[in-house]
Every structure is written in structure tokens, then in C-alpha cells.
Design a protein around this motif. Sequence first.
Motif, PDB file in Angstrom:
ATOM      1  N   ASP A   1      18.392   4.668  16.290  1.00 47.80           N
ATOM      2  CA  ASP A   1      17.347   3.704  15.938  1.00 47.80           C
ATOM      3  C   ASP A   1      16.714   4.145  14.624  1.00 47.80           C
ATOM      4  OD1 ASP A   1      15.354   1.804  15.902  1.00 47.80           O
ATOM      5  OD2 ASP A   1      14.327   2.533  17.701  1.00 47.80           O
ATOM      6  N   THR A   2      17.100   3.510  13.510  1.00 39.97           N
ATOM      7  CA  THR A   2      16.569   3.889  12.199  1.00 39.97           C
ATOM      8  C   THR A   2      15.221   3.215  11.976  1.00 39.97           C
ATOM      9  OG1 THR A   2      17.579   2.060  10.951  1.00 39.97           O
ATOM     10  CG2 THR A   2      18.940   4.005  11.333  1.00 39.97           C
ATOM     11  N   GLY A   3      14.263   3.954  11.423  1.00 37.79           N
ATOM     12  CA  GLY A   3      12.922   3.400  11.247  1.00 37.79           C
ATOM     13  C   GLY A   3      12.305   3.068  12.586  1.00 37.79           C
ATOM     14  N   CYS A   4      12.385   4.001  13.525  1.00 36.38           N
ATOM     15  CA  CYS A   4      12.006   3.735  14.924  1.00 36.38           C
ATOM     16  C   CYS A   4      10.503   3.621  15.128  1.00 36.38           C
ATOM     17  CB  CYS A   4      12.557   4.824  15.826  1.00 36.38           C
ATOM     18  SG  CYS A   4      11.812   6.458  15.541  1.00 36.38           S
ATOM     19  N   GLY A   5       9.705   4.029  14.127  1.00 30.52           N
ATOM     20  CA  GLY A   5       8.264   3.967  14.298  1.00 30.52           C
ATOM     21  C   GLY A   5       7.801   4.817  15.470  1.00 30.52           C
ATOM     22  N   GLN A   6       6.968   4.247  16.312  1.00 33.97           N
ATOM     23  CA  GLN A   6       6.394   4.978  17.445  1.00 33.97           C
ATOM     24  C   GLN A   6       7.254   4.904  18.706  1.00 33.97           C
ATOM     25  OE1 GLN A   6       2.567   2.994  17.397  1.00 33.97           O
ATOM     26  NE2 GLN A   6       1.638   4.638  16.180  1.00 33.97           N
ATOM     27  N   GLY A   7       8.506   4.487  18.557  1.00 29.98           N
ATOM     28  CA  GLY A   7       9.439   4.516  19.681  1.00 29.98           C
ATOM     29  C   GLY A   7       9.336   3.342  20.629  1.00 29.98           C
ATOM     30  N   VAL A   8       8.919   2.192  20.122  1.00 28.68           N
ATOM     31  CA  VAL A   8       8.742   1.021  20.995  1.00 28.68           C
ATOM     32  C   VAL A   8      10.069   0.574  21.609  1.00 28.68           C
ATOM     33  CG1 VAL A   8       7.972  -1.382  21.110  1.00 28.68           C
ATOM     34  CG2 VAL A   8       6.722   0.258  19.695  1.00 28.68           C
ATOM     35  N   LEU A   9      11.155   0.625  20.851  1.00 26.66           N
ATOM     36  CA  LEU A   9      12.441   0.162  21.386  1.00 26.66           C
ATOM     37  C   LEU A   9      12.868   0.993  22.586  1.00 26.66           C
ATOM     38  CD1 LEU A   9      14.901  -1.664  21.288  1.00 26.66           C
ATOM     39  CD2 LEU A   9      15.924  -0.102  19.616  1.00 26.66           C
ATOM     40  N   LEU A  10      12.684   2.305  22.525  1.00 27.06           N
ATOM     41  CA  LEU A  10      13.068   3.140  23.671  1.00 27.06           C
ATOM     42  C   LEU A  10      12.259   2.777  24.899  1.00 27.06           C
ATOM     43  CD1 LEU A  10      14.804   5.444  24.749  1.00 27.06           C
ATOM     44  CD2 LEU A  10      13.007   7.035  24.058  1.00 27.06           C
ATOM     45  N   ARG A  11      10.998   2.408  24.725  1.00 26.98           N
ATOM     46  CA  ARG A  11      10.166   2.012  25.868  1.00 26.98           C
ATOM     47  C   ARG A  11      10.692   0.725  26.501  1.00 26.98           C
ATOM     48  NH1 ARG A  11       5.687   3.461  22.447  1.00 26.98           N
ATOM     49  NH2 ARG A  11       4.916   1.313  22.301  1.00 26.98           N
ATOM     50  N   ARG A  12      11.344  -0.118  25.715  1.00 24.91           N
ATOM     51  CA  ARG A  12      11.872  -1.382  26.228  1.00 24.91           C
ATOM     52  C   ARG A  12      13.291  -1.232  26.774  1.00 24.91           C
ATOM     53  NH1 ARG A  12       7.188  -2.631  26.279  1.00 24.91           N
ATOM     54  NH2 ARG A  12       6.093  -3.691  24.592  1.00 24.91           N
ATOM     55  N   LEU A  13      13.908  -0.067  26.572  1.00 27.79           N
ATOM     56  CA  LEU A  13      15.314   0.121  26.903  1.00 27.79           C
ATOM     57  C   LEU A  13      15.456   0.807  28.262  1.00 27.79           C
ATOM     58  CD1 LEU A  13      18.123  -0.308  25.569  1.00 27.79           C
ATOM     59  CD2 LEU A  13      17.915   2.006  24.646  1.00 27.79           C
ATOM     60  N   PRO A  14      16.053   0.120  29.259  1.00 26.99           N
ATOM     61  CA  PRO A  14      16.256   0.758  30.559  1.00 26.99           C
ATOM     62  C   PRO A  14      17.090   2.031  30.414  1.00 26.99           C
ATOM     63  CG  PRO A  14      16.645  -1.606  30.705  1.00 26.99           C
ATOM     64  CD  PRO A  14      16.509  -1.284  29.247  1.00 26.99           C
ATOM     65  N   SER A  15      16.734   3.054  31.151  1.00 26.15           N
ATOM     66  CA  SER A  15      17.418   4.341  31.015  1.00 26.15           C
ATOM     67  C   SER A  15      18.899   4.255  31.360  1.00 26.15           C
ATOM     68  CB  SER A  15      16.735   5.389  31.900  1.00 26.15           C
ATOM     69  OG  SER A  15      16.769   4.993  33.266  1.00 26.15           O
ATOM     70  N   SER A  16      19.271   3.269  32.174  1.00 28.52           N
ATOM     71  CA  SER A  16      20.678   3.120  32.560  1.00 28.52           C
ATOM     72  C   SER A  16      21.530   2.542  31.436  1.00 28.52           C
ATOM     73  CB  SER A  16      20.788   2.207  33.787  1.00 28.52           C
ATOM     74  OG  SER A  16      20.269   0.917  33.500  1.00 28.52           O
ATOM     75  N   CYS A  17      20.900   2.067  30.370  1.00 28.22           N
ATOM     76  CA  CYS A  17      21.635   1.369  29.307  1.00 28.22           C
ATOM     77  C   CYS A  17      22.045   2.271  28.151  1.00 28.22           C
ATOM     78  CB  CYS A  17      20.807   0.203  28.783  1.00 28.22           C
ATOM     79  SG  CYS A  17      20.666  -1.171  29.947  1.00 28.22           S
ATOM     80  N   TYR A  18      21.668   3.547  28.182  1.00 28.57           N
ATOM     81  CA  TYR A  18      22.063   4.427  27.078  1.00 28.57           C
ATOM     82  C   TYR A  18      22.354   5.828  27.610  1.00 28.57           C
ATOM     83  CZ  TYR A  18      17.305   6.344  27.290  1.00 28.57           C
ATOM     84  OH  TYR A  18      16.138   6.937  27.715  1.00 28.57           O
ATOM     85  N   SER A  19      23.302   6.486  26.961  1.00 24.14           N
ATOM     86  CA  SER A  19      23.626   7.869  27.308  1.00 24.14           C
ATOM     87  C   SER A  19      22.945   8.844  26.359  1.00 24.14           C
ATOM     88  CB  SER A  19      25.136   8.085  27.259  1.00 24.14           C
ATOM     89  OG  SER A  19      25.647   7.774  25.970  1.00 24.14           O
ATOM     90  N   ARG A  20      22.638   8.356  25.162  1.00 24.55           N
ATOM     91  CA  ARG A  20      22.023   9.175  24.125  1.00 24.55           C
ATOM     92  C   ARG A  20      21.237   8.259  23.204  1.00 24.55           C
ATOM     93  NH1 ARG A  20      19.698  13.401  22.031  1.00 24.55           N
ATOM     94  NH2 ARG A  20      20.474  14.260  20.080  1.00 24.55           N
ATOM     95  N   TYR A  21      20.025   8.663  22.838  1.00 26.19           N
ATOM     96  CA  TYR A  21      19.192   7.884  21.924  1.00 26.19           C
ATOM     97  C   TYR A  21      18.598   8.834  20.886  1.00 26.19           C
ATOM     98  CZ  TYR A  21      15.124   5.383  20.103  1.00 26.19           C
ATOM     99  OH  TYR A  21      14.185   4.825  19.268  1.00 26.19           O
ATOM    100  N   VAL A  22      18.744   8.465  19.615  1.00 24.96           N
ATOM    101  CA  VAL A  22      18.121   9.216  18.521  1.00 24.96           C
ATOM    102  C   VAL A  22      17.294   8.241  17.699  1.00 24.96           C
ATOM    103  CG1 VAL A  22      18.477  10.591  16.436  1.00 24.96           C
ATOM    104  CG2 VAL A  22      19.996  10.899  18.409  1.00 24.96           C
ATOM    105  N   GLY A  23      16.024   8.539  17.510  1.00 23.33           N
ATOM    106  CA  GLY A  23      15.146   7.712  16.689  1.00 23.33           C
ATOM    107  C   GLY A  23      14.670   8.498  15.484  1.00 23.33           C
TER     108      GLY A  23
END
Length: 215
Positions: free
Chosen positions: A73-95
Motif C-alpha cells: 500500500d503506497t502512500g498508506c497514510g494512517q493505515g485506513v486501508l488495512l483497517r478495512r481489509l479482513p485479515s483473511s484476505c491477505y497473507s502479507r501487508y506492507v504500508g
Amino acid sequence: MGRRALLDPVARWLQLLIDRGRRSDGLLQSAETWEAQYAAGRWDFLGQLSELARFSILAGYICHLKPGGAVLDTGCGQGVLLRRLPSSCYSRYVGIDVSGSAISVAQKQQNERSTFLTADCEEYSPAEHFDVIVFNEVLCCLRDPLRSVERYTRSLNPGGLLLVSMCTAARGSGTILRRLKHAYATVDEVRLLHSGRKVSWVCTALRPEESNGRV
């Protein structure tokens, strides 16, 4: 004179117009300015209800098109996208984001499968490959958005996707998006309108390896 020689001056002229508009919109800013604005709370509204739709579309694309994939997630800001993303939908997240203040807020929700880093999107070189790379309202803030996208595609796994969200009110957003869609195949696109704020966005999923042209 070849076709490329004719097109290069046109591309430079278009880029000049895009940059002029983005400067007048206050989108081309220094890292220090972004940091000061995040520290002052100017961008806190991105986590509010009025922004929910576009974050939900991007999260839905990840869950439907690349469930369980690795996400950058480029330009992730305060991480809003991760808060909206169910944990079952990703194996790895980098913001990543240029603002340390924004990243410090995002890190409060960090888990064993997620990482937040303070980094300039135009200089960051991913150390790993991803199934999805997100450009959520960030391209109009970069000096060379099209080349930045081209560089990031090298960090996509085979079959990977680019997810782009663009506010239609941002100057240059239409031109940037048209050029991206000329270069990469469009998998899906959604247009959103928030009637209360009179703001609209375009969220687009692109597939680089089915390129039908060049940026």
C-alpha cells in the motif's frame, strides 16, 4: 522523424500541464509539508464515513481478485486501508508513507502479517514481491506518477494487480488515469460519488502483464 520522436514532445507538454495543475492544487508538496499536515491532524478525516466507499472498493478488489495475497500500500497514510481489509484476505501487508506521524498512527494496528514503514514512494525499492500494489490517492502527489507505477510493476508477482483510486477533482487525475489504462489492461473499474460532499472517485484494477501499450 519516427513516431516516438513525435510523441515525446507531446508527452512532455502533457506532463507540464499536469504538474502545473497539481502545484495549484497543493498536491506536489515536500515531505516536510506532508509531515506537518499529518501531525496537525489535517488528514484525519480519511478515516471517516465519507471516505468509506473508496477504501471498501479497494479492499473488495483485494478480497475478490487476490484473496490471501501479499499487498503493498503506497502512500498508506494512517493505515485506513488495512483497517478495512479482513485479515483473511491477505497473507502479507506492507504500508509505506513519507510522513512519520502518519506511520506512527498506522503502526498501532500492526500485526504479525503487517508492516508500516516511513518511506518516500518515489524512492522506495521493495525488498519483496507482491500480488497487489495499491496507489490510493497518491499518484497526483508524485513528481513522476507514471514512471513510478512502471517501476513498481517490477515488484509484482506473475498475475499481480495494480489498484488505483483517483479523486476526479484533482487536477491531472484524468490524464494520469487515461495513460495508465492505455498502458495496462483494465480488469474492473468503479466510479463513486459522495452526494453530501460532492466528491467523486474512480477506483480501477489494472493488470500490467496484459499491457496494450506504453506509459
